[in-house]
Design a protein around this motif. Sequence first.
Motif, PDB file in Angstrom:
ATOM      1  N   ASP A 173       1.181  -1.056  -0.108  1.00 34.97           N
ATOM      2  CA  ASP A 173       0.237   0.091  -0.412  1.00 34.97           C
ATOM      3  C   ASP A 173       1.010   1.481  -0.209  1.00 34.97           C
ATOM      4  O   ASP A 173       1.442   1.171   0.806  1.00 34.97           O
ATOM      5  N   GLN A 174       0.883   2.183  -1.200  1.00 34.41           N
ATOM      6  CA  GLN A 174       1.850   3.427  -0.740  1.00 34.41           C
ATOM      7  C   GLN A 174       3.023   2.656  -0.928  1.00 34.41           C
ATOM      8  O   GLN A 174       3.752   4.045  -0.535  1.00 34.41           O
ATOM      9  N   ALA A 175       3.808   1.665  -1.196  1.00 37.95           N
ATOM     10  CA  ALA A 175       5.205   1.483  -0.989  1.00 37.95           C
ATOM     11  C   ALA A 175       5.290   0.965  -2.807  1.00 37.95           C
ATOM     12  O   ALA A 175       4.994   0.941  -3.417  1.00 37.95           O
ATOM     13  N   GLU A 176       6.543   1.310  -2.748  1.00 43.02           N
ATOM     14  CA  GLU A 176       7.303   1.130  -4.033  1.00 43.02           C
ATOM     15  C   GLU A 176       8.463  -0.077  -4.040  1.00 43.02           C
ATOM     16  O   GLU A 176       9.571   0.230  -2.697  1.00 43.02           O
ATOM     17  N   ASN A 177       9.255  -0.126  -5.340  1.00 46.84           N
ATOM     18  CA  ASN A 177      10.323  -0.950  -5.095  1.00 46.84           C
ATOM     19  C   ASN A 177      10.396  -1.816  -4.468  1.00 46.84           C
ATOM     20  O   ASN A 177      10.893  -2.569  -2.847  1.00 46.84           O
ATOM     21  N   VAL A 178       9.550  -3.106  -4.737  1.00 47.06           N
ATOM     22  CA  VAL A 178       9.339  -4.295  -4.405  1.00 47.06           C
ATOM     23  C   VAL A 178       8.776  -5.737  -4.596  1.00 47.06           C
ATOM     24  O   VAL A 178       8.582  -5.609  -5.884  1.00 47.06           O
ATOM     25  N   ILE A 179       9.363  -6.649  -4.242  1.00 43.96           N
ATOM     26  CA  ILE A 179       9.734  -7.788  -5.105  1.00 43.96           C
ATOM     27  C   ILE A 179       9.494  -8.690  -4.352  1.00 43.96           C
ATOM     28  O   ILE A 179       9.340  -9.727  -3.164  1.00 43.96           O
ATOM     29  N   ILE A 180       8.380  -9.298  -5.121  1.00 46.92           N
ATOM     30  CA  ILE A 180       8.283 -11.148  -4.346  1.00 46.92           C
ATOM     31  C   ILE A 180       8.046 -12.362  -5.444  1.00 46.92           C
ATOM     32  O   ILE A 180       7.758 -11.896  -6.346  1.00 46.92           O
ATOM     33  N   ARG A 181       8.325 -13.488  -4.948  1.00 49.28           N
ATOM     34  CA  ARG A 181       9.323 -14.398  -5.506  1.00 49.28           C
ATOM     35  C   ARG A 181       8.864 -15.260  -4.706  1.00 49.28           C
ATOM     36  O   ARG A 181       9.264 -15.337  -3.678  1.00 49.28           O
ATOM     37  N   ASN A 182       8.620 -16.448  -5.694  1.00 45.04           N
ATOM     38  CA  ASN A 182       9.529 -17.809  -4.923  1.00 45.04           C
ATOM     39  C   ASN A 182       7.680 -18.269  -3.967  1.00 45.04           C
ATOM     40  O   ASN A 182       8.627 -19.243  -2.917  1.00 45.04           O
ATOM     41  N   LEU A 183       7.101 -17.713  -3.928  1.00 47.11           N
ATOM     42  CA  LEU A 183       5.997 -18.092  -2.647  1.00 47.11           C
ATOM     43  C   LEU A 183       5.080 -18.564  -3.175  1.00 47.11           C
ATOM     44  O   LEU A 183       4.427 -18.413  -4.327  1.00 47.11           O
ATOM     45  N   GLU A 184       4.475 -19.395  -1.789  1.00 46.56           N
ATOM     46  CA  GLU A 184       3.116 -20.357  -2.761  1.00 46.56           C
ATOM     47  C   GLU A 184       2.121 -19.382  -1.387  1.00 46.56           C
ATOM     48  O   GLU A 184       2.342 -19.501  -0.399  1.00 46.56           O
ATOM     49  N   LEU A 185       1.085 -18.642  -2.203  1.00 48.46           N
ATOM     50  CA  LEU A 185       0.350 -17.955  -1.334  1.00 48.46           C
ATOM     51  C   LEU A 185      -1.240 -18.343  -1.451  1.00 48.46           C
ATOM     52  O   LEU A 185      -1.986 -18.627  -3.044  1.00 48.46           O
ATOM     53  N   ARG A 186      -1.959 -19.418  -0.394  1.00 45.32           N
ATOM     54  CA  ARG A 186      -2.524 -19.977  -0.832  1.00 45.32           C
ATOM     55  C   ARG A 186      -4.383 -19.605   0.274  1.00 45.32           C
ATOM     56  O   ARG A 186      -3.664 -19.384   1.393  1.00 45.32           O
ATOM     57  N   ASP A 187      -5.178 -19.482   0.087  1.00 46.78           N
ATOM     58  CA  ASP A 187      -6.512 -19.401   0.822  1.00 46.78           C
ATOM     59  C   ASP A 187      -6.484 -18.267   1.393  1.00 46.78           C
ATOM     60  O   ASP A 187      -6.220 -18.197   3.141  1.00 46.78           O
ATOM     61  N   ALA A 188      -6.333 -17.150   1.003  1.00 48.25           N
ATOM     62  CA  ALA A 188      -6.808 -15.747   1.719  1.00 48.25           C
ATOM     63  C   ALA A 188      -8.178 -16.269   2.196  1.00 48.25           C
ATOM     64  O   ALA A 188      -9.631 -15.679   1.615  1.00 48.25           O
ATOM     65  N   TYR A 189      -8.918 -16.696   3.455  1.00 49.26           N
ATOM     66  CA  TYR A 189      -9.478 -16.943   3.882  1.00 49.26           C
ATOM     67  C   TYR A 189     -11.041 -15.674   4.275  1.00 49.26           C
ATOM     68  O   TYR A 189     -10.337 -15.370   5.445  1.00 49.26           O
ATOM     69  N   ASP A 190     -12.209 -15.214   3.579  1.00 50.11           N
ATOM     70  CA  ASP A 190     -12.461 -14.063   5.078  1.00 50.11           C
ATOM     71  C   ASP A 190     -13.724 -14.932   5.214  1.00 50.11           C
ATOM     72  O   ASP A 190     -14.544 -15.554   4.816  1.00 50.11           O
ATOM     73  N   CYS A 191     -13.374 -14.662   6.840  1.00 51.45           N
ATOM     74  CA  CYS A 191     -14.306 -15.640   7.524  1.00 51.45           C
ATOM     75  C   CYS A 191     -16.177 -14.818   7.882  1.00 51.45           C
ATOM     76  O   CYS A 191     -16.972 -15.294   8.626  1.00 51.45           O
ATOM     77  N   PHE A 192     -16.105 -13.354   7.948  1.00 50.29           N
ATOM     78  CA  PHE A 192     -16.878 -12.590   7.653  1.00 50.29           C
ATOM     79  C   PHE A 192     -17.300 -12.029   6.306  1.00 50.29           C
ATOM     80  O   PHE A 192     -17.299 -10.710   6.973  1.00 50.29           O
ATOM     81  N   PRO A 193     -17.715 -12.712   5.596  1.00 48.26           N
ATOM     82  CA  PRO A 193     -17.616 -11.779   4.173  1.00 48.26           C
ATOM     83  C   PRO A 193     -19.228 -10.869   4.408  1.00 48.26           C
ATOM     84  O   PRO A 193     -20.715 -10.924   5.325  1.00 48.26           O
ATOM     85  N   VAL A 194     -19.617  -9.765   4.202  1.00 48.86           N
ATOM     86  CA  VAL A 194     -20.913  -9.224   3.421  1.00 48.86           C
ATOM     87  C   VAL A 194     -21.725  -9.325   3.426  1.00 48.86           C
ATOM     88  O   VAL A 194     -21.251 -10.082   1.596  1.00 48.86           O
ATOM     89  N   TRP A 195     -22.508  -9.258   2.627  1.00 44.43           N
ATOM     90  CA  TRP A 195     -23.500  -9.719   1.990  1.00 44.43           C
ATOM     91  C   TRP A 195     -23.886  -8.015   1.525  1.00 44.43           C
ATOM     92  O   TRP A 195     -24.904  -7.203   2.568  1.00 44.43           O
ATOM     93  N   GLN A 196     -24.289  -7.667  -0.164  1.00 40.74           N
ATOM     94  CA  GLN A 196     -24.502  -6.670  -0.731  1.00 40.74           C
ATOM     95  C   GLN A 196     -25.658  -6.750  -1.464  1.00 40.74           C
ATOM     96  O   GLN A 196     -25.203  -7.304  -3.031  1.00 40.74           O
ATOM     97  N   PRO A 197     -26.764  -6.729  -0.990  1.00 36.80           N
ATOM     98  CA  PRO A 197     -28.381  -6.553  -1.497  1.00 36.80           C
ATOM     99  C   PRO A 197     -28.064  -6.527  -2.976  1.00 36.80           C
ATOM    100  O   PRO A 197     -28.978  -7.248  -3.890  1.00 36.80           O
TER     101      PRO A 197
END
Length: 450
Positions: A191-215
């Motif tokens: 967020d509002q950051a710069e010069n970032v490297i993300i490598r060789n990672l598995e990112l698994r299941d960013a699970y939201d316990c509390f999703p909101v209902w949007q009618p």
Amino acid sequence: MSQIRRASRLTVTLGLLAALSVPATAEGHGPARHPGGDPDGGIGRDIGRDTLPADDGWAAADGGTTGGAAADDAHVFTVRDRAGLVRALDGGSDTPKIIRVVGTIDANTDDEGRRLDCDDYATGGYDLKTYLSAYDPRTWGAAKPSGPQETARQASARRQAERVVLSVGSNTTLVGVGARAVLQGAALKVDQAENVIIRNLELRDAYDCFPVWQPNTGGLGDWKAAYDNIWLRGARHVWIDHVTASDAGHPDADEPTYFGRNHLRHDGLLDITNGSDLVTVSWSRFADHDKAMLIGNGDTAVSDRGKLRVTLHHNEFRSIVKRAPRVRFGQVHLYNNRYVVPPDAHDYRYSLGVSTESALYAENNAFTTPGHVEAADLVKSWNGTALHATGTLFNGFPVDLLALNNSYNSGSERDLTPDVGWVPALHGPVDSAREADRAVARGAGAGKAL
């Protein structure tokens, strides 16, 4: 022999060596430092100090992307648990740092490493059954949820977010060690950051316990989850490479239906929004998900003009329903990517989304789909018309995506034009779609090529 073939052979060798290497680190909570030696345990180089190669996509512009390569020895960390990762991230500070992830780190754990589930986060009397009863559209109507249960849901969601949302600051390299480095349940936020490297990672299941209902979403209402595996928000100069992102463990397809809509627990795999710019995503795998990648978050976000410049190359999109990617405003170079729609994917919508003032330059991408998905289904447009698409391979045969879209695709609002107003200048060799399809199948994702 093409450069991709040569790279893939080297890739297999390095990948096997990396999988065998596990560096010695301090035990217990908190990051361990490497004052010297060979921190990658024998693969011959420290991948944490790699920088983005010259001309490798938009992130190579204006000085390139180096991440934490300039970190001193005191800011090179090896982490094995959430507590260590949080300390190494240092609240998203901009101090140059290299963070090396070993094994599986579960974001849904407390400071002592105890596993947390949704009941541990629930507070204020939140209860899903009570929430469903309170906001059933048949009695509640089309108004946004409000009142005790919605207040309790929000409080519960904040408690989970405090654990799973991890801020990545400027001048950071976050890299997996070996072939099995996993962040489970985490939502990485640049967020509002710069010069970032993300490598060789598995990112698994960013699970939201509390999703909101949007009618009112989509006219029928829908469930909205909070977390992306990676969210770039106003970020600049970011290189994401050899990452695997998926819902592994909790696929939304297995969730129940409430109010006639699937109870979604995941948002995006990688979202690039709010004026983010100069991003390269390479040799990564996005799988088993609904909305994979959003570039540009709103039709009215005119401040995004001139930004959202993104390169996507040699990535695999497998079992993705839509947004691979969907683009607003940005200049996106999309080349040598592999798309696989499995035979049982009856909910497939589209792959390339052309939206407001977007300019997609697509070259030599390969699509494999079952018989019920036609080439004209691959593209969908809303308020956007600019798509340069050449060298496309569809089930082994060359196709003209623009001609098919303009002739047959009733899902698009208007005819597309190949004039996107720019020509990519920053990129490596562009191989044929057939060559790239084979190379990406072998080499994309975490634990593969480095």
